[in-house]
Scaffold this motif. Structure first.
Motif, PDB file in Angstrom:
ATOM      1  N   ASP A  32      43.723 -32.221  81.699  1.00  0.00           N
ATOM      2  CA  ASP A  32      42.755 -31.669  82.657  1.00  0.00           C
ATOM      3  C   ASP A  32      41.494 -31.136  81.976  1.00  0.00           C
ATOM      4  N   GLN A  33      41.559 -30.937  80.671  1.00  0.00           N
ATOM      5  CA  GLN A  33      40.372 -30.407  79.956  1.00  0.00           C
ATOM      6  C   GLN A  33      39.267 -31.462  79.803  1.00  0.00           C
ATOM      7  N   VAL A  34      39.569 -32.692  80.199  1.00  0.00           N
ATOM      8  CA  VAL A  34      38.549 -33.752  80.094  1.00  0.00           C
ATOM      9  C   VAL A  34      37.545 -33.617  81.238  1.00  0.00           C
ATOM     10  N   GLU A  35      36.329 -33.232  80.911  1.00  0.00           N
ATOM     11  CA  GLU A  35      35.294 -32.999  81.932  1.00  0.00           C
ATOM     12  C   GLU A  35      34.526 -34.289  82.225  1.00  0.00           C
ATOM     13  N   ASP A  36      34.318 -35.090  81.161  1.00  0.00           N
ATOM     14  CA  ASP A  36      33.491 -36.298  81.350  1.00  0.00           C
ATOM     15  C   ASP A  36      33.852 -37.316  80.267  1.00  0.00           C
ATOM     16  N   VAL A  37      33.716 -38.598  80.614  1.00  0.00           N
ATOM     17  CA  VAL A  37      33.944 -39.684  79.643  1.00  0.00           C
ATOM     18  C   VAL A  37      32.794 -40.677  79.760  1.00  0.00           C
ATOM     19  N   LYS A  38      32.130 -40.954  78.639  1.00  0.00           N
ATOM     20  CA  LYS A  38      31.088 -41.998  78.605  1.00  0.00           C
ATOM     21  C   LYS A  38      31.571 -43.090  77.654  1.00  0.00           C
ATOM     22  N   THR A  39      31.292 -44.328  77.999  1.00  0.00           N
ATOM     23  CA  THR A  39      31.751 -45.428  77.144  1.00  0.00           C
ATOM     24  C   THR A  39      30.545 -46.178  76.578  1.00  0.00           C
ATOM     25  N   GLY A  40      30.770 -46.860  75.466  1.00  0.00           N
ATOM     26  CA  GLY A  40      29.705 -47.664  74.877  1.00  0.00           C
ATOM     27  C   GLY A  40      30.292 -48.687  73.911  1.00  0.00           C
ATOM     28  N   LYS A  41      29.393 -49.527  73.394  1.00  0.00           N
ATOM     29  CA  LYS A  41      29.823 -50.522  72.394  1.00  0.00           C
ATOM     30  C   LYS A  41      29.162 -50.178  71.067  1.00  0.00           C
ATOM     31  N   TYR A  42      29.802 -50.607  69.979  1.00  0.00           N
ATOM     32  CA  TYR A  42      29.043 -50.540  68.730  1.00  0.00           C
ATOM     33  C   TYR A  42      29.285 -51.809  67.925  1.00  0.00           C
ATOM     34  N   LEU A  43      28.281 -52.175  67.169  1.00  0.00           N
ATOM     35  CA  LEU A  43      28.303 -53.384  66.354  1.00  0.00           C
ATOM     36  C   LEU A  43      27.993 -52.989  64.916  1.00  0.00           C
ATOM     37  N   VAL A  44      28.705 -53.626  63.994  1.00  0.00           N
ATOM     38  CA  VAL A  44      28.400 -53.415  62.569  1.00  0.00           C
ATOM     39  C   VAL A  44      27.937 -54.762  62.010  1.00  0.00           C
ATOM     40  N   LEU A  45      26.660 -54.836  61.675  1.00  0.00           N
ATOM     41  CA  LEU A  45      26.076 -56.079  61.148  1.00  0.00           C
ATOM     42  C   LEU A  45      25.904 -55.961  59.635  1.00  0.00           C
ATOM     43  N   THR A  46      26.280 -56.994  58.919  1.00  0.00           N
ATOM     44  CA  THR A  46      26.002 -57.055  57.477  1.00  0.00           C
ATOM     45  C   THR A  46      24.843 -58.021  57.297  1.00  0.00           C
ATOM     46  N   LEU A  47      23.762 -57.534  56.670  1.00  0.00           N
ATOM     47  CA  LEU A  47      22.532 -58.327  56.533  1.00  0.00           C
ATOM     48  C   LEU A  47      22.252 -58.574  55.054  1.00  0.00           C
TER      49      LEU A  47
END
Lengths: 84, 84
Positions: A32-47
């Motif tokens: 119940d302590q969870v007030e908010d959840v935001k999601t996203g993506k991340y990418l790791v590029l090797t250049l």
């Protein structure tokens, strides 16, 4: 050589359905302590670029052209030099 | 109040199909300097917990029980205190 970590998230005001679903799931498990959840993506590029500013420019272009939906998403990225 | 940033990625050895697709897309746009692409998810949880260790334990439990597929994925997280 550079490693770019790109974080892509929904713009403010865009409904984060996945976030709502995760929040609902966690609450049903008793967190119940969870007030908010935001999601996203991340990418790791090797250049294989040797030059930091060239790497920076390339990452910005790649985000603008392919990786990020500019209508709904925003992004940030970190760049760090790595061993070959 | 705490904010937890959870980074979920595929374990080493697990084929990252999305990563391969993105790499192929970037190469077709002419970005030959892209050597590798790894993809992952991240979640930003806002927790009304007042105590750091309680927040830490809750995040670990949530990852283990719901957020992370322990067969294929691994995770790290950062915790920081935020204003109400």
């Amino acid at each position: 050589m550079f490693e770019a970590r790109i974080y892509i998230s929904l713009k403010k005001g865009i409904l984060d359905l996945e976030g709502k679903t995760v929040k609902h799931g966690l609450k049903s498990l008793g967190y119940d302590q969870v007030e908010d959840v935001k999601t996203g993506k991340y990418l790791v590029l090797t250049l294989s670029t040797a030059d930091r500013s060239a790497a920076e420019q390339a990452v910005e272009e790649m985000c603008e052209k392919l990786l990020v939906n500019k209508v709904m998403e925003e992004y940030t990225f970190e760049l760090r030099e790595v061993e070959e």
